[in-house]
Design an enzyme around this catalytic site. Structure first.
Site, mmCIF file in Angstrom:
data_model
loop_
_atom_site.group_PDB
_atom_site.id
_atom_site.type_symbol
_atom_site.label_atom_id
_atom_site.label_comp_id
_atom_site.label_asym_id
_atom_site.label_seq_id
_atom_site.Cartn_x
_atom_site.Cartn_y
_atom_site.Cartn_z
ATOM 1 N N GLY A 265 18.815 92.559 -63.632
ATOM 2 C CA GLY A 265 19.213 93.314 -62.455
ATOM 3 C C GLY A 265 19.721 92.489 -61.287
ATOM 4 O O GLY A 265 19.547 92.880 -60.133
ATOM 5 N N LEU B 100 26.986 105.746 -72.473
ATOM 6 C CA LEU B 100 26.585 107.084 -72.048
ATOM 7 C C LEU B 100 27.523 108.122 -72.659
ATOM 8 O O LEU B 100 28.720 107.868 -72.828
ATOM 9 C CB LEU B 100 26.604 107.161 -70.513
ATOM 10 C CG LEU B 100 25.559 106.269 -69.832
ATOM 11 C CD1 LEU B 100 25.905 106.078 -68.355
ATOM 12 C CD2 LEU B 100 24.163 106.863 -69.992
ATOM 13 N N LEU C 12 35.006 104.288 -72.593
ATOM 14 C CA LEU C 12 34.226 103.088 -72.262
ATOM 15 C C LEU C 12 35.076 102.038 -71.544
ATOM 16 O O LEU C 12 36.180 101.711 -71.979
ATOM 17 C CB LEU C 12 33.651 102.483 -73.551
ATOM 18 C CG LEU C 12 32.721 101.277 -73.354
ATOM 19 C CD1 LEU C 12 31.419 101.704 -72.702
ATOM 20 C CD2 LEU C 12 32.463 100.570 -74.669
ATOM 21 N N HIS D 223 31.959 95.431 -64.886
ATOM 22 C CA HIS D 223 32.215 94.901 -66.237
ATOM 23 C C HIS D 223 32.698 93.459 -66.095
ATOM 24 O O HIS D 223 33.570 93.191 -65.259
ATOM 25 C CB HIS D 223 33.276 95.763 -66.934
ATOM 26 C CG HIS D 223 33.636 95.286 -68.303
ATOM 27 N ND1 HIS D 223 32.820 95.482 -69.396
ATOM 28 C CD2 HIS D 223 34.710 94.609 -68.754
ATOM 29 C CE1 HIS D 223 33.391 94.940 -70.466
ATOM 30 N NE2 HIS D 223 34.541 94.406 -70.107
HETATM 31 C C1 GRF Z 1 25.774 90.226 -66.848
HETATM 32 O O1 GRF Z 1 26.343 89.730 -68.042
HETATM 33 C C2 GRF Z 1 26.861 90.785 -65.984
HETATM 34 O O2 GRF Z 1 28.064 90.075 -66.189
HETATM 35 C C3 GRF Z 1 27.007 92.193 -66.463
HETATM 36 O O3 GRF Z 1 25.722 92.602 -66.897
HETATM 37 C C4 GRF Z 1 24.939 91.435 -67.228
HETATM 38 C C5 GRF Z 1 23.593 91.437 -66.560
HETATM 39 O O4 GRF Z 1 23.787 91.598 -65.202
HETATM 40 N N1 GRF Z 1 27.490 93.035 -65.403
HETATM 41 P P1 GRF Z 1 22.507 91.812 -64.221
HETATM 42 O O5 GRF Z 1 22.003 90.450 -63.856
HETATM 43 O O6 GRF Z 1 21.445 92.585 -65.000
HETATM 44 O O7 GRF Z 1 23.059 92.564 -63.050
#
Ligand code: GRF
Length: 194
Positions: A11, A92, A143, A108
């Protein structure tokens, strides 16, 4: 506006969004929910005083609709105006997405439309791209598609591995997502370009 955030793991993007909302006062984080009860981000959200919820998708097998029906309960009771996917790793259903049409964002880790789906950094390296980056977009039933609300670019450096590139992109994600959310809740749809 009330913002709910969906996560699957650490997160780090969620944290930046919550911290930015709490510092900027432009929106209120009302829920952080995860498909994994063990997601490290849940404790971080709770430490910042944000309500959390978890629905273990593994309990529902292939029944996506049943999982989403359960996940919807805490989301709907939080009454969010905006739903942010941040490192959320479940696809989803169109029904879920349609329910939040026009008020659901996702980040993304590629310069969409390049590399929708997984393993984006490995694919950029494989293609010998000079640049990589991240995209925040409105979520639509297709997606990793949908209107682009922001992008951040980084150079690909000699000797990069998927891990070193991912780390460089992640630092830009952490700047991009809050900047996009601020504009989004202000009704500004002009893309943030970093
Ligand atoms: C990371 O690979 C990020 O690039 C993608 O989701 C993954 C985890 O992100 N958006 P986070 O640290 O859980 O926000």
């Amino acid at each position: 506006p009330r913002v709910a955030i969906l996560i699957s793991g650490g997160g780090s993007n969620m944290l930046r969004l919550v911290e930015d909302m709490q510092a900027g006062g432009y929106a209120t984080p009302v829920l952080v929910a995860s498909n994994d009860p063990g997601a490290g981000g849940l404790a971080k959200a709770a430490a910042l005083g944000v309500a959390t919820a978890a629905v273990d998708h593994k309990l529902f097998g292939k029944d996506r609709a049943a999982f989403e029906a359960e996940l919807l309960k805490p989301i709907l009771s939080a009454e969010p105006d905006v739903l942010c996917l941040a490192g959320f790793m479940r696809v989803l259903t169109p029904e879920f997405v349609t329910r939040f049409a026009g008020r659901m964002l996702n980040i993304h880790p590629s310069l969409l439309p390049k590399y929708p789906g997984l393993h984006t950094h490995a694919r950029a390296l494989e293609a010998d791209d000079a640049e990589a980056g991240c995209t925040v977009h409105e979520v639509t039933p297709v997606l990793d598609d949908g209107p682009i609300l922001g992008q951040g670019r980084v150079p690909v450096l000699a000797g990069d591995t998927p891990e070193t590139l991912a780390a460089r992109v992640l630092t830009v994600e952490h700047r991009l997502y809050p900047a996009v959310l601020r504009r989004y809740v202000a009704g500004d749809r002009s893309p943030v370009l970093l």
